[in-house]
Design an enzyme around this catalytic site. Structure first.
Site, PDB file in Angstrom:
ATOM      1  NE  ARG A 129      19.039 -59.914 -21.495  1.00  0.00           N
ATOM      2  CZ  ARG A 129      19.976 -59.461 -22.320  1.00  0.00           C
ATOM      3  NH1 ARG A 129      19.763 -59.440 -23.610  1.00  0.00           N
ATOM      4  NH2 ARG A 129      21.116 -59.035 -21.844  1.00  0.00           N
TER       5      ARG A 129
ATOM      6  CG  ASN B 159      16.781 -61.144 -25.226  1.00  0.00           C
ATOM      7  OD1 ASN B 159      16.780 -59.908 -25.207  1.00  0.00           O
ATOM      8  ND2 ASN B 159      17.890 -61.847 -25.075  1.00  0.00           N
TER       9      ASN B 159
ATOM     10  CG  HIS C 106      26.326 -61.308 -18.828  1.00  0.00           C
ATOM     11  ND1 HIS C 106      27.658 -60.953 -18.978  1.00  0.00           N
ATOM     12  CD2 HIS C 106      25.783 -61.229 -20.069  1.00  0.00           C
ATOM     13  CE1 HIS C 106      27.900 -60.679 -20.245  1.00  0.00           C
ATOM     14  NE2 HIS C 106      26.780 -60.822 -20.926  1.00  0.00           N
TER      15      HIS C 106
ATOM     16  CG  HIS D  81      28.299 -64.946 -19.047  1.00  0.00           C
ATOM     17  ND1 HIS D  81      27.050 -65.536 -19.062  1.00  0.00           N
ATOM     18  CD2 HIS D  81      28.398 -64.292 -20.226  1.00  0.00           C
ATOM     19  CE1 HIS D  81      26.436 -65.252 -20.196  1.00  0.00           C
ATOM     20  NE2 HIS D  81      27.234 -64.490 -20.915  1.00  0.00           N
ATOM     21  CG  LEU D  82      34.724 -66.633 -19.948  1.00  0.00           C
ATOM     22  CD1 LEU D  82      36.002 -67.451 -20.055  1.00  0.00           C
ATOM     23  CD2 LEU D  82      35.014 -65.236 -19.400  1.00  0.00           C
TER      24      LEU D  82
ATOM     25  NE  ARG E 194      29.775 -54.064 -24.457  1.00  0.00           N
ATOM     26  CZ  ARG E 194      28.924 -55.063 -24.182  1.00  0.00           C
ATOM     27  NH1 ARG E 194      29.294 -56.084 -23.427  1.00  0.00           N
ATOM     28  NH2 ARG E 194      27.700 -55.017 -24.636  1.00  0.00           N
TER      29      ARG E 194
ATOM     30  N   GLY F  87      29.909 -60.809 -25.080  1.00  0.00           N
ATOM     31  CA  GLY F  87      29.973 -59.972 -23.871  1.00  0.00           C
ATOM     32  C   GLY F  87      30.469 -60.883 -22.761  1.00  0.00           C
TER      33      GLY F  87
ATOM     34  CG  ASP G 179      33.616 -66.306 -33.771  1.00  0.00           C
ATOM     35  OD1 ASP G 179      34.238 -67.255 -33.238  1.00  0.00           O
ATOM     36  OD2 ASP G 179      32.418 -66.349 -34.050  1.00  0.00           O
ATOM     37  CG  PHE G 180      37.391 -66.271 -28.339  1.00  0.00           C
ATOM     38  CD1 PHE G 180      36.713 -65.069 -28.222  1.00  0.00           C
ATOM     39  CD2 PHE G 180      38.533 -66.457 -27.580  1.00  0.00           C
ATOM     40  CE1 PHE G 180      37.152 -64.076 -27.364  1.00  0.00           C
ATOM     41  CE2 PHE G 180      38.988 -65.476 -26.716  1.00  0.00           C
ATOM     42  CZ  PHE G 180      38.303 -64.286 -26.604  1.00  0.00           C
TER      43      PHE G 180
ATOM     44  CD  GLU H 239      21.901 -65.081 -20.562  1.00  0.00           C
ATOM     45  OE1 GLU H 239      22.465 -65.451 -21.604  1.00  0.00           O
ATOM     46  OE2 GLU H 239      21.954 -63.923 -20.129  1.00  0.00           O
TER      47      GLU H 239
HETATM   48  P1  ADP Z   1      26.670 -63.362 -26.660  1.00  0.00           P
HETATM   49  O1  ADP Z   1      25.446 -64.046 -26.069  1.00  0.00           O
HETATM   50  O2  ADP Z   1      27.340 -62.379 -25.759  1.00  0.00           O
HETATM   51  O3  ADP Z   1      26.482 -62.869 -28.061  1.00  0.00           O
HETATM   52  P2  ADP Z   1      27.725 -66.074 -26.731  1.00  0.00           P
HETATM   53  O4  ADP Z   1      27.637 -66.535 -25.325  1.00  0.00           O
HETATM   54  O5  ADP Z   1      26.735 -66.640 -27.719  1.00  0.00           O
HETATM   55  O6  ADP Z   1      27.764 -64.496 -26.812  1.00  0.00           O
HETATM   56  O7  ADP Z   1      29.195 -66.381 -27.243  1.00  0.00           O
HETATM   57  C1  ADP Z   1      29.568 -66.065 -28.549  1.00  0.00           C
HETATM   58  C2  ADP Z   1      31.045 -66.335 -28.706  1.00  0.00           C
HETATM   59  O8  ADP Z   1      31.337 -67.697 -28.360  1.00  0.00           O
HETATM   60  C3  ADP Z   1      31.469 -66.192 -30.159  1.00  0.00           C
HETATM   61  O9  ADP Z   1      31.910 -64.886 -30.404  1.00  0.00           O
HETATM   62  C4  ADP Z   1      32.607 -67.163 -30.258  1.00  0.00           C
HETATM   63  O10 ADP Z   1      33.782 -66.404 -30.071  1.00  0.00           O
HETATM   64  C5  ADP Z   1      32.487 -68.099 -29.088  1.00  0.00           C
HETATM   65  N1  ADP Z   1      32.360 -69.495 -29.503  1.00  0.00           N
HETATM   66  C6  ADP Z   1      31.250 -70.169 -29.885  1.00  0.00           C
HETATM   67  N2  ADP Z   1      31.558 -71.439 -30.221  1.00  0.00           N
HETATM   68  C7  ADP Z   1      32.887 -71.586 -30.066  1.00  0.00           C
HETATM   69  C8  ADP Z   1      33.811 -72.657 -30.232  1.00  0.00           C
HETATM   70  N3  ADP Z   1      33.426 -73.854 -30.657  1.00  0.00           N
HETATM   71  N4  ADP Z   1      35.100 -72.417 -29.950  1.00  0.00           N
HETATM   72  C9  ADP Z   1      35.515 -71.207 -29.531  1.00  0.00           C
HETATM   73  N5  ADP Z   1      34.700 -70.161 -29.334  1.00  0.00           N
HETATM   74  C10 ADP Z   1      33.404 -70.337 -29.602  1.00  0.00           C
END
Ligand code: ADP
Length: 399
Positions: free
Chosen positions: A93, A7, A182, A210-211, A243, A214, A286-287, A387
């Protein structure tokens, strides 16, 4: 057969080696800061459970990065392979396949030309993906390679779902339409959902959420994607890390005028400085941070998470309508797999579908979990995405 999954981004390259027969992950890693000072390769031999090995080493270009990856994989001490001959195929990818690619394909010179032709639809991604293809071709000229497209799974959408209500010329001349992204994840998770449910893939209606940083959502009806939230680019749809997702397009001209910016500058703000990052008043994208803030009473973190979940719930409603019903809702990716907090917030809107949250089960994370109660008429699950494994499967099937 061992599959090397690549990737490749403009300054990074993620890789995994997967044995397609057993689907075991053998090794994985990441090259960062390619072409920039301070390049780093991180490598992990999963078979030996060696832990992460991090080496700072110059990588002036992607050829050097790929050669370091191949060196690590075949190194006497750290390697998982005796020689490069043990790599049966490489799966790449590729972000955008336009309308040309509706499935994965073996990479030939014609395929590379066709990927270049659609590159103006993904100017940041496709050229970087192709650099990875070139670098692997130079170092492993006889190993077959496969292109796996982020857009391919969504090519089954009907016209009414993918056409924008814009002058027809924009589509005819420039192929402006919804493509969705995705796709590898939406395909993997919807198939896994059918397997977990013990139902034929072509007999169920699934909404895949897919949360991740992105985020996108898709409606998969009887094994075919019929709608998805991302559009011509990944900017449309859900609120994401940085975004904006859906907005009134007139905002772009309005802000450009007020802030004396170009349209491109405003769109860059929509991509990089918006989303939950903006709603949290710049606290974080970041969540984990946002949840912490929410619990501590930070009103902006609350707004960011509430708006994010509300948007997801609105799309679930739209897609249940688009499919005239829904059987399963699958949560996946970083947030979908790990945040019971977000899942519960989304599920509070879905009672009208006959879904009840199983609060105890929803405390789990990172594995397949049924998070709705047995008496729910629509079932909700956590289904981890993979993926790289999906790319390895597609690659093995073609080689
Ligand atoms: P991408 O592949 O789009 O970069 P991911 O699928 O790896 O994204 O998701 C990343 C996001 O997942 C991080 O920004 C974070 O907000 C969230 N995340 C990861 N672990 C946790 C957790 N334990 N609790 C809440 N959110 C989480």
């Amino acid at each position: 057969m061992n599959i090397l999954v690549i990737n490749c981004g403009s300054s990074s390259l993620k890789f995994q080696v997967i044995d397609s027969a057993t689907e075991a992950l053998l090794a994985k890693g990441l090259c960062e800061r390619i072409g920039i000072d301070g390049s780093v390769i991180t490598y992990e031999n999963i078979v030996k459970n060696s832990g992460k090995e991090v080496n700072e080493t110059p990588m002036p270009d992607h050829n050097k990065a790929v050669s370091l990856v191949l060196e690590a994989l075949t190194n006497e001490k750290t390697g998982v392979l005796k020689s490069l001959d043990e790599i049966g195929a490489v799966g790449h990818r590729i972000v955008h396949g336009g309308e040309k690619f509706t499935t994965s394909v073996v990479i030939t010179d014609e395929v590379i030309e066709a990927i270049k032709e659609v590159s103006d639809l993904a100017p940041l991604h496709n050229p970087a993906n192709l650099i990875g293809v070139d670098a692997c071709k130079a170092l492993m000229p006889n190993t077959p390679m496969v292109a796996v497209f982020d857009t391919a799974f969504h090519q089954t959408m009907p016209e009414k779902a993918y056409m924008y209500a814009l002058p027809m010329d924009y589509y005819n001349k420039y192929k402006v339409r919804r493509y969705g992204f995705h796709g590898t994840s939406h395909s993997f998770v919807s198939k896994a959902m059918a397997e977990v449910a013990g139902k034929p893939y072509d007999s169920i209606k699934t909404i895949v959420c897919h949360l991740g940083n992105g985020a996108s959502i898709s409606a998969v009806c009887n094994g075919k994607c019929v709608d998805t939230s991302m559009g011509l680019t990944p900017l449309e749809g859900l609120i994401m890390g940085t975004r904006s997702g859906d907005i009134d397009p007139a905002i772009i001209e309005f802000i450009a005028g007020k802030e004396n910016q170009t349209a491109a500058e405003v769109v860059s703000v929509l991509n990089k400085k918006s989303g939950v990052f903006a709603l949290s008043n710049g606290k974080s994208s970041d969540f984990r941070d946002l949840e912490e803030g929410y619990v501590a009473g930070d009103k902006f973190c609350k707004l960011a998470i509430d708006a994010f979940c509300y948007r997801v719930a609105k799309y679930v409603g739209a897609y249940a309508a688009a499919m005239n019903g829904v059987d399963y809702i699958a949560f996946t990716a970083g947030i979908g797999e790990n945040s019971g907090f977000v899942r519960a917030n989304v599920m509070q809107y879905l009672g009208y579908l006959g879904i009840k949250l199983d609060e105890e089960a929803n405390k789990g994370r990172g594995k397949v979990i049924k998070i709705s109660t047995d008496d729910s008429t629509v079932q909700a699950y956590v289904i981890p995405t993979n993926e790289e494994l999906a790319i390895a499967r597609e690659t093995a099937a073609l080689c």
